[in-house]
Write a protein that holds these residues in place. Structure first.
Motif, short mmCIF file in Angstrom:
data_model
loop_
_atom_site.label_atom_id
_atom_site.label_comp_id
_atom_site.label_asym_id
_atom_site.label_seq_id
_atom_site.Cartn_x
_atom_site.Cartn_y
_atom_site.Cartn_z
N ILE A 1 0.84 -1.20 0.00
CA ILE A 1 0.00 0.00 0.00
C ILE A 1 0.87 1.25 0.00
CG2 ILE A 1 -2.00 -1.07 1.11
CD1 ILE A 1 -1.19 0.39 3.67
N PRO A 2 0.42 2.30 -0.70
CA PRO A 2 -0.93 2.52 -1.24
C PRO A 2 -1.13 2.02 -2.67
CG PRO A 2 0.34 4.52 -1.49
CD PRO A 2 1.25 3.51 -0.82
N ASN A 3 -0.28 1.15 -3.15
CA ASN A 3 -0.35 0.73 -4.55
C ASN A 3 -0.64 -0.76 -4.68
OD1 ASN A 3 0.41 3.37 -5.65
ND2 ASN A 3 2.42 2.96 -4.76
N LEU A 4 -1.73 -1.18 -4.09
CA LEU A 4 -2.15 -2.57 -4.23
C LEU A 4 -2.59 -2.84 -5.67
CD1 LEU A 4 -4.27 -2.94 -0.98
CD2 LEU A 4 -2.13 -4.13 -1.48
N PRO A 5 -2.37 -4.04 -6.17
CA PRO A 5 -2.82 -4.35 -7.53
C PRO A 5 -4.35 -4.40 -7.60
CG PRO A 5 -2.03 -6.33 -6.42
CD PRO A 5 -1.69 -5.18 -5.53
N GLY A 6 -4.89 -4.10 -8.79
CA GLY A 6 -6.33 -4.19 -9.00
C GLY A 6 -7.05 -2.91 -8.61
N PRO A 7 -8.37 -2.95 -8.61
CA PRO A 7 -9.17 -1.76 -8.25
C PRO A 7 -8.85 -1.30 -6.82
CG PRO A 7 -10.55 -3.45 -9.23
CD PRO A 7 -9.23 -4.10 -8.96
N LYS A 8 -9.00 -0.01 -6.60
CA LYS A 8 -8.71 0.53 -5.28
C LYS A 8 -9.71 0.01 -4.24
CE LYS A 8 -6.50 4.96 -6.37
NZ LYS A 8 -6.57 6.42 -6.17
N PRO A 9 -9.23 -0.22 -3.01
CA PRO A 9 -10.17 -0.48 -1.91
C PRO A 9 -11.08 0.73 -1.73
CG PRO A 9 -7.90 -0.96 -1.26
CD PRO A 9 -7.83 -0.23 -2.55
N GLU A 10 -12.28 0.51 -1.19
CA GLU A 10 -13.25 1.59 -1.08
C GLU A 10 -13.63 1.87 0.37
OE1 GLU A 10 -15.35 0.73 -5.44
OE2 GLU A 10 -16.55 0.54 -3.60
N PHE B 1 -9.43 16.72 5.57
CA PHE B 1 -8.63 15.67 6.18
C PHE B 1 -8.96 14.29 5.65
CE2 PHE B 1 -8.36 19.11 9.36
CZ PHE B 1 -6.98 19.25 9.37
N ASP B 2 -9.95 14.17 4.78
CA ASP B 2 -10.13 12.84 4.19
C ASP B 2 -8.99 12.51 3.22
OD1 ASP B 2 -10.94 13.69 1.49
OD2 ASP B 2 -12.97 13.97 2.22
N GLN B 3 -8.14 13.50 2.95
CA GLN B 3 -6.93 13.20 2.17
C GLN B 3 -6.03 12.22 2.93
OE1 GLN B 3 -4.38 16.52 1.21
NE2 GLN B 3 -3.35 15.39 -0.40
N ALA B 4 -6.05 12.32 4.27
CA ALA B 4 -5.25 11.39 5.07
C ALA B 4 -5.75 9.96 4.89
CB ALA B 4 -5.31 11.78 6.55
N VAL B 5 -7.04 9.79 4.65
CA VAL B 5 -7.60 8.47 4.37
C VAL B 5 -7.22 8.03 2.97
CG1 VAL B 5 -9.76 7.18 4.15
CG2 VAL B 5 -9.48 8.83 6.00
N ARG B 6 -7.35 8.94 2.01
CA ARG B 6 -7.02 8.62 0.62
C ARG B 6 -5.54 8.31 0.44
NH1 ARG B 6 -7.67 13.10 -2.15
NH2 ARG B 6 -8.60 14.46 -0.56
N THR B 7 -4.71 8.83 1.34
CA THR B 7 -3.28 8.56 1.29
C THR B 7 -2.98 7.06 1.34
OG1 THR B 7 -2.70 10.70 2.26
CG2 THR B 7 -1.07 8.94 2.50
N ALA B 8 -3.86 6.31 1.98
CA ALA B 8 -3.66 4.86 2.09
C ALA B 8 -4.03 4.13 0.80
CB ALA B 8 -4.49 4.30 3.24
N GLY B 9 -4.45 4.87 -0.23
CA GLY B 9 -4.71 4.27 -1.53
C GLY B 9 -6.14 3.83 -1.76
N PRO C 1 6.59 0.41 6.24
CA PRO C 1 5.17 0.66 5.96
C PRO C 1 4.86 2.12 5.69
CG PRO C 1 5.49 0.44 8.31
CD PRO C 1 6.81 0.14 7.68
N ILE C 2 3.61 2.36 5.33
CA ILE C 2 3.16 3.70 4.96
C ILE C 2 3.31 4.68 6.12
CG2 ILE C 2 0.73 3.29 5.58
CD1 ILE C 2 0.03 4.89 3.00
N GLY C 3 3.23 4.19 7.35
CA GLY C 3 3.33 5.08 8.50
C GLY C 3 4.72 5.33 9.03
N ARG C 4 5.74 4.81 8.35
CA ARG C 4 7.11 5.00 8.82
C ARG C 4 7.47 6.48 8.94
NH1 ARG C 4 11.68 2.89 11.42
NH2 ARG C 4 13.49 4.06 10.68
#
Length: 410
Positions: A134-143, A154-162, A279-282
């Protein structure tokens, strides 16, 4: 102001910190107000930065709130030893979970970080391959499902996870929005305050719909204490993850926050976070001193006499009102937000602009440019004063400076 003896005694009652204080490590800085550094410590002057009196609120760009002296002492007292960060994260998380009466908890680098790693946890669980991708998992994005009325910066912080945010406008649309890609639902608790409109789906229905589909729900309540009861309210409603800012009214480190709720999700959030190396939070790490400081701040906040503090805030409003109303045509009135965020007494100062010939926004600029520098805010018809971020000795200063600016415009 606590005496040094009382402060040491109070700190000694805190797990972790008590042993450090008892070892003889100096905490002399705790006895001084954070607003009054010695000449040797005055880095504001060295760097040419004008300190300010914050009569505007706990905004991040104004450095949030001031830490309690005990929190500063906790930070200083734990700065002289190393710690295993995995152990520290776990141990502090266990104690915070006990205090908040929840399954699990952790200290994050603010509520925005909690949004990112909490979302990551909902995506990855304990799957190390997904954590690395993450944030680049294969296939369609998680929703992630969110009310359309709850979209916010601040929902950008959520979208940051892909993830892709799926907007819904009512309960029926929410029911229909779930599919095999849905990983989480998100509730922005402060939407009523931000936009002045009611939620399309209330808390209880939002949680119930999420549970029917076996999808974790996450509530962003970053600025939503006081009242202190809110720290327990939303998890009791059934939200699986909850976040609060640590650097606002809890008065912990500005760069700290809380993420708590369901144990499996918090454990997955830890895997998506520092001190793990990839990980993404490093990049969102919290240092050990801030973790200790956040723990101390939460403990102090839960033990505080909140009724007494509220009366003190009301007294500040009354004191400033009394001062500014000595200017003819000026009136002060207590203002109480009706929403869920930043709910504490504040002051609106209004005047007859035919008699006092200055606009509220110009008063803001005069106060900012003056000495001492005072930050406030204003609308077209009123100056807004936040009293909860003032030190006791600053209350009279704010009242006097507002009076001076308005009196000069008569």
């Amino acid at each position: 102001m606590l005496s040094r003896r009382k402060l040491v005694k109070r700190l000694a009652s805190l797990p972790f910190i008590g042993g450090i204080v008892g070892s003889g490590i100096s905490i002399q800085s705790a006895a001084a107000s954070p607003a009054a550094p010695t000449a040797a410590q005055n880095l504001f002057k060295e760097l040419g930065i004008r300190p300010l009196i914050n009569a505007r609120g706990t905004m991040t760009f104004l450095s949030g709130s001031l830490m309690e002296p005990e929190v500063v002492a906790a930070i200083n007292a734990t700065a002289t030893d190393f710690a295993n960060m995995h152990e520290l994260t776990d141990k502090v998380g266990e104690r915070i979970a006990e205090m908040l009466e929840c399954e699990a908890a952790m200290v994050t680098s603010g509520a925005a970080c909690a949004l990112t790693i909490g979302t990551a946890a909902a995506i990855t669980g304990m799957d190390m391959d997904k954590i690395k991708q993450i944030p680049n998992l294969p296939g369609p994005k998680p929703e992630v499902i969110i009310q359309k009325k709850h979209r916010y910066v601040f929902d950008q912080a959520v979208r940051t996870a892909g993830v892709k945010l799926i907007e819904v406008e009512n309960a029926a649309e929410m029911e229909a929005a779930f599919n095999e890609r849905t990983v989480m639902t998100l509730f922005f608790n402060g939407a009523v305050d931000w936009y002045g409109i009611e939620d399309s789906i209330n808390h209880e229905d939002f949680v119930a719909i999420s549970k029917r589909h076996n999808i974790p729900s996450f509530i962003d309540a970053a600025a939503d204490v006081p009242p202190v009861e809110n720290l327990f309210k939303y998890q009791k409603m059934g939200f699986d993850m909850v976040t609060f800012s640590g650097g606002k009214m809890i008065r912990g480190p500005q760069s700290a926050g809380l993420l708590f709720g369901r144990k499996d999700l918090i454990e997955a959030a830890k895997l998506n976070f520092s001190p793990h190396e990839s990980p993404i939070g490093r990049s969102m790490k919290v240092n050990k001193e801030e973790i200790f400081g956040m723990y101390a701040a939460l403990k102090l906040y839960l033990e505080k006499d909140h009724e007494k503090e509220w009366k003190e805030w009301e007294g500040r409003v009354a004191d400033i009102t009394k001062t500014v109303e000595t200017v003819p045509g000026v009136k002060g009135e207590m203002h109480m937000p009706k929403g869920r965020a930043n709910v504490f007494p504040g002051l609106l100062v209004k005047w007859d602009q035919n008699k006092v010939k200055i606009k509220p926004k110009d008063v803001v600029e005069e106060l900012r440019a003056g000495e001492p520098r005072i930050e406030t805010s204003a609308g077209d018809d009123a100056l807004r004063i936040t009293v909860v971020t003032l030190l006791p000795e600053q209350v009279a200063i704010v009242g006097r400076r507002i009076k001076e600016v308005l009196q000069a415009a008569v």
